[in-house]
Enzyme design. Structure first.
Site, PDB file in Angstrom:
ATOM      1  N   THR A 346       0.819  -1.215   0.000  1.00  0.00           N
ATOM      2  CA  THR A 346       0.000   0.000   0.000  1.00  0.00           C
ATOM      3  C   THR A 346       0.854   1.267   0.000  1.00  0.00           C
ATOM      4  OG1 THR A 346      -0.088   0.141   2.412  1.00  0.00           O
ATOM      5  CG2 THR A 346      -1.786  -1.187   1.337  1.00  0.00           C
ATOM      6  N   CYS A 347       0.169   2.395  -0.164  1.00  0.00           N
ATOM      7  CA  CYS A 347       0.848   3.695  -0.178  1.00  0.00           C
ATOM      8  C   CYS A 347       0.994   4.267   1.217  1.00  0.00           C
ATOM      9  CB  CYS A 347       0.069   4.671  -1.049  1.00  0.00           C
ATOM     10  SG  CYS A 347       0.100   4.218  -2.771  1.00  0.00           S
ATOM     11  N   ASP A 348       1.004   3.410   2.217  1.00  0.00           N
ATOM     12  CA  ASP A 348       1.092   3.866   3.588  1.00  0.00           C
ATOM     13  C   ASP A 348       2.507   3.628   4.099  1.00  0.00           C
ATOM     14  OD1 ASP A 348      -1.083   3.930   6.287  1.00  0.00           O
ATOM     15  OD2 ASP A 348       1.051   3.524   6.542  1.00  0.00           O
ATOM     16  N   GLY A 349       3.096   4.666   4.669  1.00  0.00           N
ATOM     17  CA  GLY A 349       4.479   4.559   5.141  1.00  0.00           C
ATOM     18  C   GLY A 349       4.670   3.542   6.251  1.00  0.00           C
TER      19      GLY A 349
END
Ligand SMILES: *Cc1c(COP(=O)(O)O)cnc(C)c1O
Length: 405
Positions: A346-349
């Site tokens: 995902t685009c979550d850090g």
């Protein structure tokens, strides 16, 4: 953080309690994956291993009623399998009760083990025939007395979770000093004050940890008996381990320490026993297959980043804080290894699985290859689903601020 070099290429079976017999036998999960080539990520459970685990525990603790903690893996086939074996169930919500009943569980085999429940959910469970409830507060106890009259109640006490990889914190359970008055109150309210429960923390690697809970239970038993309310049951909760990179002691060690503690605290007046295994029953029975999305070399040239199509939000919630470190197997096992950081898609850090824990994977690994996470049968699919623990997904409603009525 623990050094876990060479965690891939592990083709042997889970360590500790996770020992399986006969590595020569074809692995039915691998066979399925090879033949069916399902879309990834996916979890494949082997019901035979679920059966083995249940029977192993049944033999080790013959007088304990085994209540499978449904939240660990609510796959209907798993629940059905356990119904067939005569298991009981620890449930947390109306959704989990419905699931167990739909798979043929008798209402008497269900323990409503969540201390946090709505009054109407208690009433509904009672209408469905459930007669066993946990509590840890006066407010919840009053609700049970009013809408589930005459039911059996046990009180959850707060115990030290030291040694647990995934401790519970202070959300559940009351101090033992509060438990006794609550149970006496239960009796005044017409309920059956049945006993005491605790949870020593999940993936508990210290077999002696149960002493905290059993000792606390004895104190509550004594306090209640002194007030003319004899208790009868001790619920040992969950906490038995599955096999991750860190090896766990064998089941026999846990059982021996539990037996010693029961003898020490209760002697010949051994109480009725309940146990609520989740992870132990299903953890080692599942393999999570994922695909490598991308491998990129890091700027410092130290470790490559391996991005999988499975991550923190679609099944690997327990990698938070790197608490649970799965053993891995890849399609390129046998090739030379190099250190990696593992991350989700995902685009979550925060969707990084392991960066402090040292993992090594084949240097030849690239996009399209597969990576299996072993012993991934517990707290993966259930956490990723929108129905975790049987609670419904959050509904979304839309309004339009431009459309005024
Ligand atoms: C989650 C849970 C369990 C299962 O714990 P494991 O560590 O997976 O065995 C047992 N009892 C209760 C009340 C739980 O909430």
């Amino acid at each position: 953080m623990t050094d876990l070099s060479a965690t891939t290429g592990v083709t042997d079976r889970p360590s500790g309690t996770a020992q399986q017999a006969g590595s020569a036998a074809p692995d039915p999960i691998l066979q399925f994956l090879d033949r069916q080539r399902p879309e990834t990520p996916c979890l494949v459970m082997d019901l035979a291993q679920v059966r083995n685990r249940y029977r192993q525990l049944r033999t080790a603790l013959p007088d304990a009623r085994i209540c499978y903690a449904v939240k660990a893996n609510p796959t209907p086939e798993v629940v059905g399998e356990l119904v067939g074996l005569g298991a009981s169930f620890d449930v947390a919500s109306p959704g989990e009760i419905d699931l167990c009943l739909a798979k043929g569980a008798a209402p008497e085999s269900i323990s409503y083990g969540n201390t946090i429940k709505k009054r109407r959910d208690i009433a509904r469970a009672y209408e469905q025939g459930v007669r066993l409830f946990v509590t840890d507060s006066a407010a919840d106890l009053t609700n049970i007395a009013e809408v589930a009259p005459g039911s059996q109640v046990f009180c959850r006490v707060l115990v030290d979770n030291k040694g647990s990889r995934t401790p519970f914190g202070r959300k559940f359970g009351c101090p033992p000093e509060t438990a006794a008055p609550l149970l006496r109150r239960a009796r005044e309210l017409g309920l059956d004050a049945y006993g005491v429960s605790f949870h020593i923390g999940s993936q508990q690697l210290e077999p002696g940890a149960w002493e905290h809970g059993i000792g606390a239970a004895r104190r509550v038993f004594e306090d209640c008996a002194a007030h003319g309310v004899p208790l009868r049951m001790v619920n040992l909760g969950g906490g038995l381990p599955a096999g991750y990179t860190e090896s766990a002691p064998p089941l026999a060690d846990y059982v021996r320490r539990i037996e010693e503690s029961l003898d020490h605290n209760f002697g010949a007046r051994r109480p009725e026993l309940l146990i609520e295994p989740g992870r132990f029953i299903v953890g080692d029975a599942g393999v999570l297959r994922s695909e490598v999305v991308l491998v990129s070399d890091s700027c410092d040239g130290e470790r490559s980043w391996v991005y999988l199509d499975i991550g923190r939000y679609n099944g690997l919630a327990e990698t938070e804080g790197e608490a649970i470190t799965y053993r891995l197997r890849t399609s390129r096992d046998g090739d030379p290894l190099g250190p990696v950081v593992l991350a989700g898609p995902t685009c979550d850090g925060d969707d990084v699985l392991y960066q402090r824990t040292r993992y090594e994977l084949p240097r030849t690994l690239r996009g399209g290859d597969w990576v299996d996470l072993l012993s991934a049968g517990a707290y993966t699919a259930s956490y990723s689903s929108v129905g975790f623990n049987g609670f419904n997904p959050l509904p979304t409603y839309c309004v339009d601020g431009d459309q005024r009525s």
